[in-house]
Design a protein around this motif. Structure first.
Motif, short mmCIF file in Angstrom:
data_model
loop_
_atom_site.label_atom_id
_atom_site.label_comp_id
_atom_site.label_asym_id
_atom_site.label_seq_id
_atom_site.Cartn_x
_atom_site.Cartn_y
_atom_site.Cartn_z
N GLU A 187 0.85 -1.18 0.00
CA GLU A 187 0.00 0.00 0.00
C GLU A 187 0.89 1.23 0.00
N ILE A 188 0.68 2.09 -0.98
CA ILE A 188 1.47 3.32 -1.09
C ILE A 188 0.58 4.48 -0.67
N ALA A 189 0.90 5.09 0.45
CA ALA A 189 0.11 6.22 0.94
C ALA A 189 0.26 7.41 -0.01
N PHE A 190 -0.84 8.11 -0.27
CA PHE A 190 -0.74 9.28 -1.13
C PHE A 190 -1.47 10.46 -0.49
N SER A 191 -1.03 11.64 -0.86
CA SER A 191 -1.67 12.88 -0.44
C SER A 191 -1.57 13.86 -1.59
N PHE A 192 -2.71 14.17 -2.19
CA PHE A 192 -2.76 15.07 -3.34
C PHE A 192 -3.59 16.29 -3.01
N ALA A 193 -3.33 17.39 -3.70
CA ALA A 193 -4.16 18.58 -3.57
C ALA A 193 -5.55 18.29 -4.13
N ASP A 194 -6.56 18.71 -3.41
CA ASP A 194 -7.94 18.50 -3.85
C ASP A 194 -8.26 19.52 -4.94
N PRO A 195 -8.57 19.07 -6.17
CA PRO A 195 -8.84 20.00 -7.26
C PRO A 195 -10.09 20.85 -7.02
N GLU A 196 -10.96 20.43 -6.10
CA GLU A 196 -12.19 21.17 -5.82
C GLU A 196 -12.08 22.03 -4.57
N ASP A 197 -10.94 21.99 -3.91
CA ASP A 197 -10.73 22.78 -2.69
C ASP A 197 -9.30 23.27 -2.67
N ASP A 198 -9.13 24.59 -2.77
CA ASP A 198 -7.78 25.17 -2.85
C ASP A 198 -6.92 24.84 -1.64
N PHE A 199 -7.57 24.59 -0.51
CA PHE A 199 -6.81 24.34 0.72
C PHE A 199 -6.94 22.90 1.21
N GLY A 200 -7.62 22.07 0.45
CA GLY A 200 -7.86 20.71 0.89
C GLY A 200 -6.90 19.70 0.29
N GLN A 201 -6.80 18.55 0.92
CA GLN A 201 -5.95 17.46 0.46
C GLN A 201 -6.79 16.18 0.31
N MET A 202 -6.45 15.41 -0.69
CA MET A 202 -7.05 14.09 -0.88
C MET A 202 -6.02 13.06 -0.41
N GLU A 203 -6.42 12.17 0.47
CA GLU A 203 -5.49 11.19 1.02
C GLU A 203 -6.06 9.79 0.89
N GLY A 204 -5.18 8.82 0.78
CA GLY A 204 -5.62 7.44 0.64
C GLY A 204 -4.43 6.53 0.37
N PHE A 205 -4.70 5.41 -0.30
CA PHE A 205 -3.65 4.44 -0.60
C PHE A 205 -3.75 3.99 -2.05
#
Length: 269
Positions: A187-205
């Motif tokens: 499982e590779i953890a990821f954290s990406f900028a949320d394209p729908e929220d300038d200050f949000g992050q998308m996280e998962g595996f």
């Protein structure tokens, strides 16, 4: 005759007046004191551009005149026991990574990354790593009297570099698809900028079977590294950063070494 005598009298009068107007030594000294002192030429960069090495480096890599002034000539080029010296006329402008739009960095820990913004750092090494040619060119900089200067260039093989184990791995990781697939954690953890929220992050595996859908483009032929402090040859973690020039966009790939093998464990954008 009277006209000639009058002319002579006028000339004598002018000469006497001229002599009377010659400044004395005291007058000359007073004049010198009134003249403003000659302002010394301020060298190249404002002090603010010397505080952090990164700020200096961007100027050094893009300004030929500045580059020549900030090299300690004759510059020593060292390979093992052999040393050569390069004079000003033999030096070719080195743009480093400025023509790429991005550069790379290798850190052991998150704490080590903070050295980039440490104003007390007085030594830094810029490494140009030729993966295919199995060679590393190290540019050693020291900050002397508040000014950064290139003081030496060292040539070495990848095997002799403090990051040798990771660099050998990285070379295969970016060129061998089968090796790359086997070098991913379950499982590779990821954290990406949320394209729908300038200050949000998308996280998962991310799982290995879906890696190619998320995989970033990684440099293959050569990479750079800037060493701001000490790096550990036995470190079990490497944070590989791709940093944009001008846009401050970073991509971080975290690799962990388990049982002698490096594996990708985290991707952050």
């Amino acid at each position: 005759m009277r006209l000639f005598a009058a002319s002579v009298m006028v000339m004598l009068f002018l000469v006497c007046c001229s002599e009377s107007r010659k400044p004395s030594k005291q007058d000359t000294d007073d004049l010198d004191e009134e003249l403003p002192a000659v302002t010394p030429v301020v060298e190249d960069l404002p002090k603010g551009a010397e505080v952090l090495f990164d700020d200096f480096m961007f100027n050094f890599a893009s300004d030929r005149s500045l580059q020549l002034r900030r090299i300690m000539f004759p510059l020593s080029i060292t390979r093992s026991e052999h040393v050569e010296h390069v004079d000003t006329g033999q030096w070719s402008m080195e743009p480093f990574f400025m023509d790429r739009g991005e550069y790379t960095l290798i850190f052991d820990t998150q704490e080590q990354m903070e050295l980039v913004n440490d104003t007390t750092v007085s030594m830094a090494v810029v490494e140009k790593i030729y993966l295919e040619a199995d060679s590393v060119r190290q540019y050693l900089f020291n900050r002397q009297d508040g000014r950064w200067k290139l003081v030496e260039v060292r040539l070495q093989s990848v095997d002799d570099n403090v990051n040798a184990s990771f660099l050998e791995f990285y070379r295969r990781f970016v060129t061998d698809s089968m090796f790359r697939q086997n070098s991913l954690c379950d499982e590779i953890a990821f954290s990406f900028a949320d394209p729908e929220d300038d200050f949000g992050q998308m996280e998962g595996f991310i799982t290995p079977d879906s890696w190619e859908a998320f995989a970033p483009s990684l440099p293959k032929d050569s990479i750079y590294n800037i060493v701001y402090g000490e790096q550990d040859a036995n470190a079990r973690q490497k944070i590989f950063i791709i940093r944009g020039i001008g846009n401050e966009q970073d991509m971080e790939l975290t690799f962990l070494q388990e049982h002698g093998r490096w594996k990708l464990s985290k991707l952050t954008e």
